[in-house]
Design a protein around this motif. Structure first.
Motif, PDB file in Angstrom:
ATOM      1  N   SER A 196       1.364   4.193   4.940  1.00  0.00           N
ATOM      2  CA  SER A 196       1.104   3.589   3.638  1.00  0.00           C
ATOM      3  C   SER A 196       1.460   2.235   3.473  1.00  0.00           C
ATOM      4  O   SER A 196       2.887   1.776   3.546  1.00  0.00           O
ATOM      5  CB  SER A 196       1.728   4.321   2.479  1.00  0.00           C
ATOM      6  N   ALA A 232       1.832   0.366   1.104  1.00  0.00           N
ATOM      7  CA  ALA A 232       2.865   0.222  -0.144  1.00  0.00           C
ATOM      8  C   ALA A 232       4.160   0.886   0.178  1.00  0.00           C
ATOM      9  O   ALA A 232       5.279   0.382  -0.552  1.00  0.00           O
ATOM     10  CB  ALA A 232       1.929   0.850  -1.349  1.00  0.00           C
ATOM     11  N   LYS A 233       4.268   1.552   1.075  1.00  0.00           N
ATOM     12  CA  LYS A 233       5.617   2.405   1.170  1.00  0.00           C
ATOM     13  C   LYS A 233       6.071   1.964   2.598  1.00  0.00           C
ATOM     14  O   LYS A 233       7.202   2.395   3.042  1.00  0.00           O
ATOM     15  CB  LYS A 233       5.369   3.721   1.296  1.00  0.00           C
ATOM     16  N   GLU A 286       0.555   7.439  -1.075  1.00  0.00           N
ATOM     17  CA  GLU A 286       0.806   6.646  -2.442  1.00  0.00           C
ATOM     18  C   GLU A 286       0.381   7.460  -3.717  1.00  0.00           C
ATOM     19  O   GLU A 286       1.118   7.381  -4.549  1.00  0.00           O
ATOM     20  CB  GLU A 286      -0.136   5.553  -2.300  1.00  0.00           C
ATOM     21  N   CYS A 328       3.542   9.855  -4.380  1.00  0.00           N
ATOM     22  CA  CYS A 328       4.623   9.223  -4.707  1.00  0.00           C
ATOM     23  C   CYS A 328       4.300   8.778  -6.260  1.00  0.00           C
ATOM     24  O   CYS A 328       5.469   8.852  -6.950  1.00  0.00           O
ATOM     25  CB  CYS A 328       4.816   7.798  -3.928  1.00  0.00           C
TER      26      CYS A 328
END
Length: 469
Positions: free
Chosen positions: A281, A283-284, A375, A378
């Motif tokens: 990801s 974002a992560k 995502e 999460c």
């Protein structure tokens, strides 16, 4: 058509009808998941009676066996593949992966090596290459398709044992551990219990385990790791790091810890059963920065990739060490030693072809789909935490991935609330002990889970908790 041909045709028709009925039962179960209570409807004693009794003397037609199996099992099925199961870290099942796994059973390929199951091995190779690309691991790494994190951690530590002892001039495969240089296994105080079990299984023993402090959210304290490594006295060291703390989801500072370990000549194994998927990801990905620098990794497919049980990966940066630690050969094993792969990277010789379902899952999702799955889970975990806080309950951990810990003020009441939620059936989740407290533990890992499922679950937990409190 002669009698034997008639019987063969009838047998094939009967098998087709049987498999269609089995698939229909499976499809009906999955279709029922959004609406059915998550808890099983029958207790274990009732199920034992349904499955029990004396073994019949006479054969039973397969269609009758299937009907009896469904009747006995259905009341005891947990809704764990469904959208409101938040216990352990259990994923659902992607449609393509489920269908591929059904085909894997029908094809019945033993993926020992390419001579025995060329399609099974080719699927593992392709899926393994995609996996390494997604998780930002070295393209040259070896991938063993195993049952779960326990097997993956064990293979990783066996490979580590081989390497650190070879570096010390000791052939552990030939000479064993008697008289070998003493190995230290350095772990965080909040490592997963499978690490300790693996240490026992490979003969090092838990007396060799040295524990490092962790921070407030459960990630390893790098300064304390440096202290421990500096006190090693030159002994071979295996350091076990974590991507995804089993309670909080916290990830160790991998880049710093790996570089420090390598400066001291140690091997780094990363237990990333679910947290390693953060690397897929954008974002992560920062949570596992430096993951590619490690020496071995454990990761599950049946958690966040939503592949049917059982499916996981043992990955190492040194394929030669991996094969030297795990492989074997014999004169009757056609194709053994011709190419390295399959059983050379696992502790199993008879191996179901897990690569088909993994390949299908990755093909169905693609790069963006895997990232989106991570995502979304999460974000839903954060929504869960927000809902618990808004209801007046304490969220104990920093929600960095898909794990949420909730406290209800009193350990006994927390266990009562968790048990009542399980009985209610709206959702299912478990309890844990963390930092001396009993807490509700929520894991969001299923591709089917929606905001409505989270909100419905929060409402049910709130209703039940207030009635208990």
């Amino acid at each position: 058509m002669n009698q034997r041909s008639d019987e063969s045709h009838r047998d094939r028709s009967d098998l087709r009808a049987l498999l269609v009925r089995a698939a229909e039962h499976a499809a009906a179960f999955h279709a029922s998941l959004p609406g059915r209570p998550v808890r099983p409807q029958a207790d274990l004693d009732t199920l034992r009676k349904a499955f029990g009794g004396p073994l019949p003397s006479d054969p039973t037609p397969p269609d009758e066996v299937l009907a009896a199996l469904v009747a006995a099992a259905e009341p005891g099925l947990m809704g764990s593949p469904g959208p409101r199961f938040f216990g352990f870290v259990v994923g659902g099942t992607l449609p393509a992966a489920m269908a591929a796994d059904m085909l894997a059973v029908g094809w019945d390929q033993n993926a020992f090596n390419a001579a025995l199951a060329p399609a099974g091995i080719a699927a593992e190779e392709a899926a393994g290459a995609w996996l390494k690309e997604l998780l930002t691991l070295p393209a040259s790494a070896s991938v063993g398709f195993v049952t779960g994190a326990q097997a993956a951690n064990t293979v990783g530590l066996v490979t580590a044992r081989h390497h650190v002892l070879a570096q010390a001039g000791w052939d552990v495969e030939r000479r064993g551990l008697g008289g070998a240089p003493e190995i230290r296994v350095v772990v965080g105080e909040e490592r997963h219990a499978t690490i300790d079990r693996s240490v026992r299984l490979i003969g090092i023993g838990t007396d060799a385990v040295t524990t490092v402090r962790t921070d407030r959210n459960g990630a390893i304290d790098v300064a304390d790791l440096e202290r421990v490594l500096a006190s090693g006295g030159g002994r071979p060291s295996i350091v076990c790091l974590q991507a995804g703390n089993v309670n909080t989801g916290a990830c160790d500072d991998l880049r710093a810890a790996i570089r420090l370990t390598h400066r001291h000549g140690g091997w780094v194994h990363v237990d990333g059963a679910f947290g390693l998927w953060a690397a897929a990801s954008p974002a992560k990905r920062h949570l596992v920065a430096g993951i590619e620098l490690a020496d071995s990794w454990a990761c599950d497919a049946h958690k966040w990739l939503n592949v049917p049980y059982d499916s996981a990966f043992a990955i190492t940066s040194r394929p030669d060490a991996h094969a030297a630690a795990m492989s074997y050969s014999a004169p009757y094993l056609t194709g053994a030693g011709a190419t390295v792969g399959g059983a050379d990277y696992t502790a199993e010789s008879s191996r179901r072809s897990r690569g088909f379902a993994v390949w299908a899952a990755l093909r169905e999702l693609g790069r963006d789909g895997v990232a989106g799955l991570v995502e979304r889970c999460c974000a839903l975990a954060e929504r869960f935490a927000d809902g618990m806080r808004a209801a007046g309950f304490e969220v104990v951990n920093d929600v960095v991935l898909n794990q949420v810990l909730v406290g209800f003020g009193d350990d006994t009441r927390t266990d009562e609330i968790v048990a009542a939620v399980q009985r209610d059936g709206t959702c299912w989740l478990g309890a844990t002990s963390w930092r001396g407290r009993r807490l509700m533990r929520i894991s969001v890992s299923n591709h089917l889970t929606t905001e409505a499922d989270v909100d419905r679950s929060v409402a049910a937990i709130t209703r039940i908790a207030r009635s208990v409190l």
